[in-house]
Design an enzyme around this catalytic site. Sequence first.
Site, PDB file in Angstrom:
ATOM      1  N   LYS A 137     -88.017  85.498   9.073  1.00 23.53           N
ATOM      2  CA  LYS A 137     -88.830  86.103   8.134  1.00 23.53           C
ATOM      3  C   LYS A 137     -88.440  87.595   8.538  1.00 23.53           C
ATOM      4  CE  LYS A 137     -91.606  87.570  11.470  1.00 23.53           C
ATOM      5  NZ  LYS A 137     -91.986  89.018  11.826  1.00 23.53           N
ATOM      6  N   ASP A 177     -96.126  83.237  15.052  1.00 28.08           N
ATOM      7  CA  ASP A 177     -95.377  83.430  14.115  1.00 28.08           C
ATOM      8  C   ASP A 177     -95.477  82.108  13.295  1.00 28.08           C
ATOM      9  OD1 ASP A 177     -95.567  86.002  13.714  1.00 28.08           O
ATOM     10  OD2 ASP A 177     -93.351  86.585  14.308  1.00 28.08           O
TER      11      ASP A 177
HETATM   12  O1  C5P Z   1     -98.098  84.600  19.680  1.00 30.46           O
HETATM   13  P1  C5P Z   1     -96.812  85.089  20.381  1.00 30.46           P
HETATM   14  O2  C5P Z   1     -96.163  85.021  21.849  1.00 30.46           O
HETATM   15  O3  C5P Z   1     -95.435  85.177  18.775  1.00 30.46           O
HETATM   16  O4  C5P Z   1     -96.837  86.741  20.410  1.00 30.46           O
HETATM   17  C1  C5P Z   1     -96.557  87.941  21.702  1.00 30.46           C
HETATM   18  C2  C5P Z   1     -97.086  88.916  22.077  1.00 30.46           C
HETATM   19  O5  C5P Z   1     -97.549  90.163  21.476  1.00 30.46           O
HETATM   20  C3  C5P Z   1     -98.796  88.258  22.465  1.00 30.46           C
HETATM   21  O6  C5P Z   1     -98.426  87.915  23.934  1.00 30.46           O
HETATM   22  C4  C5P Z   1     -99.733  89.620  22.224  1.00 30.46           C
HETATM   23  O7  C5P Z   1     -99.858  90.175  23.558  1.00 30.46           O
HETATM   24  C5  C5P Z   1     -99.024  90.191  20.948  1.00 30.46           C
HETATM   25  N1  C5P Z   1    -100.090  89.304  19.309  1.00 30.46           N
HETATM   26  C6  C5P Z   1    -100.980  89.868  19.833  1.00 30.46           C
HETATM   27  N2  C5P Z   1    -101.391  89.942  18.012  1.00 30.46           N
HETATM   28  C7  C5P Z   1    -100.744  88.654  17.571  1.00 30.46           C
HETATM   29  C8  C5P Z   1     -99.459  88.596  17.433  1.00 30.46           C
HETATM   30  C9  C5P Z   1     -99.011  88.711  19.230  1.00 30.46           C
HETATM   31  O8  C5P Z   1    -101.671  90.673  20.336  1.00 30.46           O
HETATM   32  N3  C5P Z   1    -101.387  88.412  15.955  1.00 30.46           N
END
Ligand code: C5P
Length: 262
Positions: A9, A134
């Site tokens: 994406k 995501d």
């Molecule tokens: O959920 P994911 O592992 O993709 O996110 C990676 C990092 O990005 C999380 O640990 C967080 O610190 C940050 N993040 C965030 N808010 C979101 C998505 C991600 O703070 N909506």
Amino acid sequence: MIGFQAACKINLYLRVLGKRDDGFHDLDTLFQQINVVDDLLWNPGDEPLSLEVKGAQLGPVGDNLIVRAFQRVNRELDTPVGGQMVVTKRIPIGGGLGGGSANAGATLGAINRYLGDRFSRDELVRFAADLGSDVPFFIEGGCQRGRGRGERLEIAVPPHGTPNFGCLVLPPFGISTAEVFRNLVVEAHSKPELGDNDLFETALAVEPRLRALDAELRPLAVGPWFMSGSGSTMVHLGAPLDCDLSTTARRLGCMVVPFQFL
Ligand code: C5P
């Protein structure tokens, strides 16, 4: 053998609305799936999943989101599913394209089809949210507006007049999503427009090489030019592969990949 693809994406816009008590950020983002894909080949079995990754160095297989997708579904099952999986990576890693998340979402879908659609769409979205912010988008893909962490989704369309093709410009360095969010100062927000990305200024501060690249390429853009997700991938919409921006980007060490919206 079951073959399927995982398409990545871009974010047509990404607004950060605020920081939450759980450490994540509330977003308002428009996800658009594009035809840059990984290929997956699955030989289902009841032994724990063994995963072979071709075309990229991805770190420990146990951390892989494909393996974690199997583990998450198996928590719901009396008889676990597994087998052998080979993933051929073409989606660039660490680029804000959701490559790992796309693999996880497509894998949840494939497991569910194999199980005769045992789980509802809402259940799959819930499993997906446990794997990463995501991942829920990739249960249905297409174009969707995401709010909350990105897991509150609704079907959407790109803003009127948005070109449905372009080029990805992939710098020779990635950017850590967690580091961008850690350094982010949330500001007041206006109505989002195509190409807005509230993570962009922070990404430039975290990675000065992206600032230099953007300064050189932006004047050459013939269409919307913006960052996807937390970077480092830049998007050039409506642009042919042989435009000045693409040529200069390659000279600067970037990979340029044409795409279309799915
Ligand atoms: O959920 P994911 O592992 O993709 O996110 C990676 C990092 O990005 C999380 O640990 C967080 O610190 C940050 N993040 C965030 N808010 C979101 C998505 C991600 O703070 N909506």
